[in-house]
Design a protein around this motif. Structure first.
Motif, short mmCIF file in Angstrom:
data_model
loop_
_atom_site.label_atom_id
_atom_site.label_comp_id
_atom_site.label_asym_id
_atom_site.label_seq_id
_atom_site.Cartn_x
_atom_site.Cartn_y
_atom_site.Cartn_z
N ALA A 181 0.83 -1.20 0.00
CA ALA A 181 0.00 0.00 0.00
C ALA A 181 0.87 1.26 0.00
N ARG A 182 1.93 1.25 0.79
CA ARG A 182 2.82 2.41 0.84
C ARG A 182 3.51 2.60 -0.51
N ALA A 183 3.98 1.50 -1.11
CA ALA A 183 4.64 1.60 -2.41
C ALA A 183 3.68 2.13 -3.47
N ALA A 184 2.42 1.70 -3.42
CA ALA A 184 1.42 2.16 -4.39
C ALA A 184 1.19 3.66 -4.28
N ARG A 185 1.32 4.20 -3.05
CA ARG A 185 1.14 5.64 -2.84
C ARG A 185 2.40 6.43 -3.13
N GLY A 186 3.50 5.72 -3.36
CA GLY A 186 4.77 6.40 -3.57
C GLY A 186 5.47 6.76 -2.28
N ASP A 187 5.04 6.20 -1.15
CA ASP A 187 5.65 6.49 0.14
C ASP A 187 6.95 5.71 0.31
N ASP A 188 7.77 6.17 1.21
CA ASP A 188 9.06 5.53 1.48
C ASP A 188 8.86 4.18 2.17
#
Length: 210
Positions: A181-188
């Motif tokens: 989910a974090r990767a999909a949002r572009g989060d670290d």
């Protein structure tokens, strides 16, 4: 065929999962298993077609490559691709049968979390699994007082011959679902996965939203 424990028999750890992606808690579990369970080797099994997951997994070559990056530097660890090469659903029982035939003088130790252990009676051929392998249940060492560990003796229909061991883990609140989910949002995600895995995810644009 039940596995009879042999004094001094080499112990082979079996650690399976989707590893989509492998993260720091997976690596911590592998390290704990190597240090606490007296294993001659630890085999990592990225799953093929997961019978119990509704979502489609990331392609097996990516998950195998990430597992090699995550676990490859640990001593006596082998990433085994056999489950990704099978057709049809992946069953742990099939893997254990194969390992038992390949290493008849060894003791197999199947490593799982307490949440998986609770669900064990729903696994395909679960009583045969218990006849082939010792089950090592990973528990997070919590600082809070009064948190009870899962007791495998509470499992319904538990065979009398079942064998269990405990594996202690540091408290870690990390999940592959959270990381995707974090990767999909572009989060670290660099603090949640090994550095080489983070680079691989970025290079191959895994989990990124369209």
């Amino acid at each position: 065929m039940a596995l009879t424990p042999l004094a001094g028999a080499p112990r082979i750890g079996v650690f399976g999962g989707a590893f989509d992606p492998p993260h720091i808690a997976h690596v911590a579990l592998a390290q704990a298993a190597l240090s606490q369970l007296s294993l001659a080797s630890l085999r990592i099994f990225p799953t093929g077609q997961a019978w119990h997951k509704a979502r489609a997994l990331t392609a097996a070559p990516h998950r195998l490559a990430m597992a090699e990056l995550a676990f490859g530097d640990l001593p006596n660890v082998v990433v085994d691709p056999r489950e990704t090469l099978r057709s049809g659903p992946t069953y742990t029982l099939d893997t254990l049968r194969e390992l038992q035939a390949e290493h008849p003088a060894s003791q197999l130790v199947l490593i799982m979390g307490a949440d998986q252990a609770v669900a064990l009676p729903g696994w395909h051929g679960w009583t045969e699994i218990l006849s082939i392998a010792i089950i090592s249940i990973a528990h997070r060492v919590e600082s809070a007082v009064g948190i009870a560990r899962f007791d495998p003796q509470t499992l319904p229909g538990l065979p009398a011959s079942a064998r269990f061991e405990a594996l202690d883990l540091p408290p870690m609140d990390t999940s592959a679902t959270q990381i995707r989910a974090r990767a999909a949002r572009g989060d670290d995600i660099t603090r949640l996965v090994p550095p080489a895995v983070a680079r691989y995810i970025e290079q191959h644009h895994l989990y990124h939203s369209a």
